[in-house]
Design a protein around this motif. Structure first.
Motif, PDB file in Angstrom:
ATOM      1  N   LYS A 213       0.530  -1.355  -0.191  1.00 44.29           N
ATOM      2  CA  LYS A 213       0.282  -0.242  -0.019  1.00 44.29           C
ATOM      3  C   LYS A 213       0.947   1.544   0.033  1.00 44.29           C
ATOM      4  O   LYS A 213       0.594   2.155  -0.926  1.00 44.29           O
ATOM      5  CB  LYS A 213      -1.021  -0.234   1.072  1.00 44.29           C
ATOM      6  CG  LYS A 213      -1.343   1.136   1.815  1.00 44.29           C
ATOM      7  CD  LYS A 213      -3.072   1.901   0.660  1.00 44.29           C
ATOM      8  CE  LYS A 213      -3.949   0.674  -0.046  1.00 44.29           C
ATOM      9  NZ  LYS A 213      -5.112   0.557  -0.874  1.00 44.29           N
ATOM     10  N   GLU A 214       1.928   1.177   0.605  1.00 45.96           N
ATOM     11  CA  GLU A 214       2.682   1.939   1.275  1.00 45.96           C
ATOM     12  C   GLU A 214       3.593   2.729  -0.613  1.00 45.96           C
ATOM     13  O   GLU A 214       4.049   3.360  -1.034  1.00 45.96           O
ATOM     14  CB  GLU A 214       3.681   2.126   1.962  1.00 45.96           C
ATOM     15  CG  GLU A 214       3.197   2.127   3.768  1.00 45.96           C
ATOM     16  CD  GLU A 214       4.076   1.829   4.731  1.00 45.96           C
ATOM     17  OE1 GLU A 214       4.379   2.500   5.050  1.00 45.96           O
ATOM     18  OE2 GLU A 214       5.215   0.474   4.006  1.00 45.96           O
ATOM     19  N   TYR A 215       3.796   1.466  -1.548  1.00 49.45           N
ATOM     20  CA  TYR A 215       3.967   1.304  -2.457  1.00 49.45           C
ATOM     21  C   TYR A 215       3.361   2.209  -3.543  1.00 49.45           C
ATOM     22  O   TYR A 215       4.018   2.810  -4.386  1.00 49.45           O
ATOM     23  CB  TYR A 215       4.933   0.816  -2.856  1.00 49.45           C
ATOM     24  CG  TYR A 215       5.985  -0.009  -4.484  1.00 49.45           C
ATOM     25  CD1 TYR A 215       6.822   0.488  -4.688  1.00 49.45           C
ATOM     26  CD2 TYR A 215       5.257  -0.344  -5.491  1.00 49.45           C
ATOM     27  CE1 TYR A 215       8.123   0.432  -5.764  1.00 49.45           C
ATOM     28  CE2 TYR A 215       5.578  -0.118  -6.734  1.00 49.45           C
ATOM     29  CZ  TYR A 215       7.589   0.199  -6.735  1.00 49.45           C
ATOM     30  OH  TYR A 215       7.960   0.122  -8.211  1.00 49.45           O
ATOM     31  N   HIS A 216       2.023   1.749  -3.567  1.00 52.79           N
ATOM     32  CA  HIS A 216       1.728   2.169  -4.632  1.00 52.79           C
ATOM     33  C   HIS A 216       0.413   3.150  -3.799  1.00 52.79           C
ATOM     34  O   HIS A 216      -0.643   2.992  -3.923  1.00 52.79           O
ATOM     35  CB  HIS A 216       0.539   1.324  -4.838  1.00 52.79           C
ATOM     36  CG  HIS A 216       1.140   0.199  -5.583  1.00 52.79           C
ATOM     37  ND1 HIS A 216       1.685   0.359  -7.255  1.00 52.79           N
ATOM     38  CD2 HIS A 216       1.447  -1.287  -5.283  1.00 52.79           C
ATOM     39  CE1 HIS A 216       2.310  -1.522  -7.271  1.00 52.79           C
ATOM     40  NE2 HIS A 216       2.103  -2.014  -6.088  1.00 52.79           N
ATOM     41  N   ARG A 217       1.306   4.746  -3.653  1.00 57.92           N
ATOM     42  CA  ARG A 217       0.542   5.599  -2.092  1.00 57.92           C
ATOM     43  C   ARG A 217      -0.746   5.971  -3.200  1.00 57.92           C
ATOM     44  O   ARG A 217      -1.218   6.744  -3.256  1.00 57.92           O
ATOM     45  CB  ARG A 217       1.662   7.055  -2.844  1.00 57.92           C
ATOM     46  CG  ARG A 217       2.072   6.167  -1.646  1.00 57.92           C
ATOM     47  CD  ARG A 217       3.276   7.319  -1.147  1.00 57.92           C
ATOM     48  NE  ARG A 217       3.945   7.365   0.245  1.00 57.92           N
ATOM     49  CZ  ARG A 217       3.714   6.988   1.092  1.00 57.92           C
ATOM     50  NH1 ARG A 217       2.872   7.360   1.559  1.00 57.92           N
ATOM     51  NH2 ARG A 217       4.379   6.517   2.376  1.00 57.92           N
ATOM     52  N   ASP A 218      -0.719   6.061  -4.891  1.00 51.98           N
ATOM     53  CA  ASP A 218      -1.918   6.356  -5.161  1.00 51.98           C
ATOM     54  C   ASP A 218      -3.279   5.763  -5.363  1.00 51.98           C
ATOM     55  O   ASP A 218      -4.208   5.773  -6.708  1.00 51.98           O
ATOM     56  CB  ASP A 218      -1.724   7.105  -6.832  1.00 51.98           C
ATOM     57  CG  ASP A 218      -0.877   8.106  -7.259  1.00 51.98           C
ATOM     58  OD1 ASP A 218      -0.359   9.052  -5.630  1.00 51.98           O
ATOM     59  OD2 ASP A 218       0.726   7.912  -7.915  1.00 51.98           O
ATOM     60  N   GLY A 219      -3.558   4.522  -5.314  1.00 52.56           N
ATOM     61  CA  GLY A 219      -4.333   3.414  -4.991  1.00 52.56           C
ATOM     62  C   GLY A 219      -5.287   3.535  -4.247  1.00 52.56           C
ATOM     63  O   GLY A 219      -5.851   5.133  -3.904  1.00 52.56           O
TER      64      GLY A 219
END
Length: 442
Positions: A213-219
């Motif tokens: 989730k932190e890696y895909h912040r625009d999710g």
């Protein structure tokens, strides 16, 4: 003040030894012999078993400020730390305020598509015309639903990555909760080592979810997104440990209890062919061969009632406790600071004073006209008061969706000789699972 009914015992563990041998039989024995409340001794602890809806309401609602979660339940703190289930106010109030919006009835409706997709995806891999452990299947599908809806993640191989370790944790934690003397977690015994290893494996899965989730912040702006961006009055974000605790709590509690509900639901249908026929008839009539949609759910009245009746006979959280943080009166009974109260949905739900012919599986108990006549807190599968289960609406919608999908697409048949017993761990599981032969319908 009412004179309490006190059970005396010369055994050093008091009534704890009888309780540990068979908790459900022990509770039923207490209910037969005592009307409202009985005082027990579990080793060095004074325990008040409440068996009257009015007293249950006092403990959970009216006098809730006088109680904290039972210390014994904190055996799970190694797994879920200070998450929503174990924390106390003011932390509990603060965290609940952050999480609550994602579990409102209106918000839950938005999860329906993901619930259907996750459940359908799990069904695609099923081998047909062979025996399956339905309880294991239900664990995997509810795990897929909670991770997709709350964290926008797909967890594959649910049983291998989560289920096996969760079983170990539940077995060991239950054993430790009921023990007067237990080895410290620092001791290198085989059981302690496996317990800690299983907890670490689950934490590794949760760390992976958070990292993604932190890696895909625009999710997607889901619950995990909210927890990552939550700020207190001073603008501080949640600590990493607290974030782990909250995610772990939702991750574990969000699928374990619903999986048990669904396992018992399919078992109950096999035990009552008339109810099974009515559930299948309703799903066929309302849904047919169409794709399940939100419009269908509101018409699956009997199926929903069957799920509610399953919760009556097999409440996932079959018993829980509170500890008095000050002297308090519960009805006419005096509870001293430091003493424990126990309440059991399993016991109350099977009391013939509130549910005639209680051992019969009768979904029509939950017809609207009859539902209004049920004494408040005679039926409380999700607890009550300020600590009522935050995911109760989520669980019921999820269970109804999964039940409808699986009834629509599969037939289930349990061996005539198979005997399924209740296994009262922290949750009420079917002992040894539930094996059924699965056939394809559509």
């Amino acid at each position: 003040m009412s004179k309490p009914t006190v059970l005396h015992s010369f055994h050093p563990l008091g009534q704890l030894e009888q309780f540990r041998k068979d908790p459900l039989v022990f509770l039923e024995k207490m209910a037969r012999k005592h009307e409202e409340k009985v005082q027990l001794r579990f080793a060095n602890r004074t325990v008040h078993l409440l068996m009257c809806p009015a007293l249950v309401k006092e403990a959970l609602v009216t006098q809730s400020d006088s109680f904290h979660k039972s210390k014994q339940f904190r055996e799970l703190s190694l797994l879920i730390g200070e998450g929503l289930v174990t924390s106390e106010s003011p932390l509990h109030t603060k965290q609940r305020k952050t999480i609550q919006p994602y579990f409102t009835p209106r918000h839950i409706q938005q999860y329906m598509t993901e619930m259907i997709e996750s459940a359908s995806s799990m069904m695609e891999g099923w081998e047909i015309n062979c025996s399956r452990d339905i309880s294991k299947d239900m664990m995997e599908v509810t795990l897929a639903v909670i991770t997709k809806t709350m964290f926008n993640m797909d967890v594959k191989e649910g049983h291998q990555k989560v289920g096996v370790h969760l079983e170990t944790i539940m077995e060991t934690a239950t054993k430790r909760i009921r023990s007067f003397l237990k080895p410290p977690l620092s001791w290198p015994t085989a059981e302690v080592k496996q317990y800690k290893t299983s907890i670490q494996e689950l934490k590794r899965v949760v760390e992976e979810i958070i990292h993604q989730k932190e890696y895909h912040r625009d999710g997607k702006k889901d619950l995990l997104h909210a927890l990552l961006h939550a700020r207190d009055e001073e603008g501080n974000s949640m600590s990493r440990n607290q974030l782990m605790d909250e995610v772990m709590t939702i991750f574990v509690a969000g699928h374990e209890t619903t999986a048990n509900l669904l396992s018992w639901f399919f078992h109950a249908l096999e035990c009552d062919k008339k109810v099974k026929e009515q559930v299948y008839e309703e799903v066929d009539r309302v849904v047919g061969t169409d794709e399940l949609s939100s419009g269908h759910l509101s018409h699956l009245h009997y199926t929903r009632q069957a799920l509610q009746e399953t919760l009556r006979l097999y409440p996932p959280v079959w018993m829980f406790g509170r500890i008095a943080v000050k002297d308090v009166m519960i009805g006419p009974h005096h509870i001293k600071e430091g003493e424990n109260v126990l309440v059991s949905p399993y016991l109350m739900h099977r009391n013939e004073k509130y549910f005639p012919d209680p051992s019969t599986f009768d979904p029509e108990r939950f017809l609207e006209a009859r539902l209004k006549k049920i004494t408040p807190y005679a039926y409380f599968p999700f607890g009550g008061g300020p600590r009522v289960c935050i995911g109760n609406h989520f669980a019921l919608q999820e269970a109804l969706i999964i039940a409808a999908l699986y009834v629509q697409r599969f037939s289930f048949e349990m061996s005539v000789n198979q005997k399924v017993e209740c296994h009262p761990l922290i949750t009420l599981r079917p002992k040894g699972g539930i094996t059924m032969k699965v056939g394809k319908r559509v």
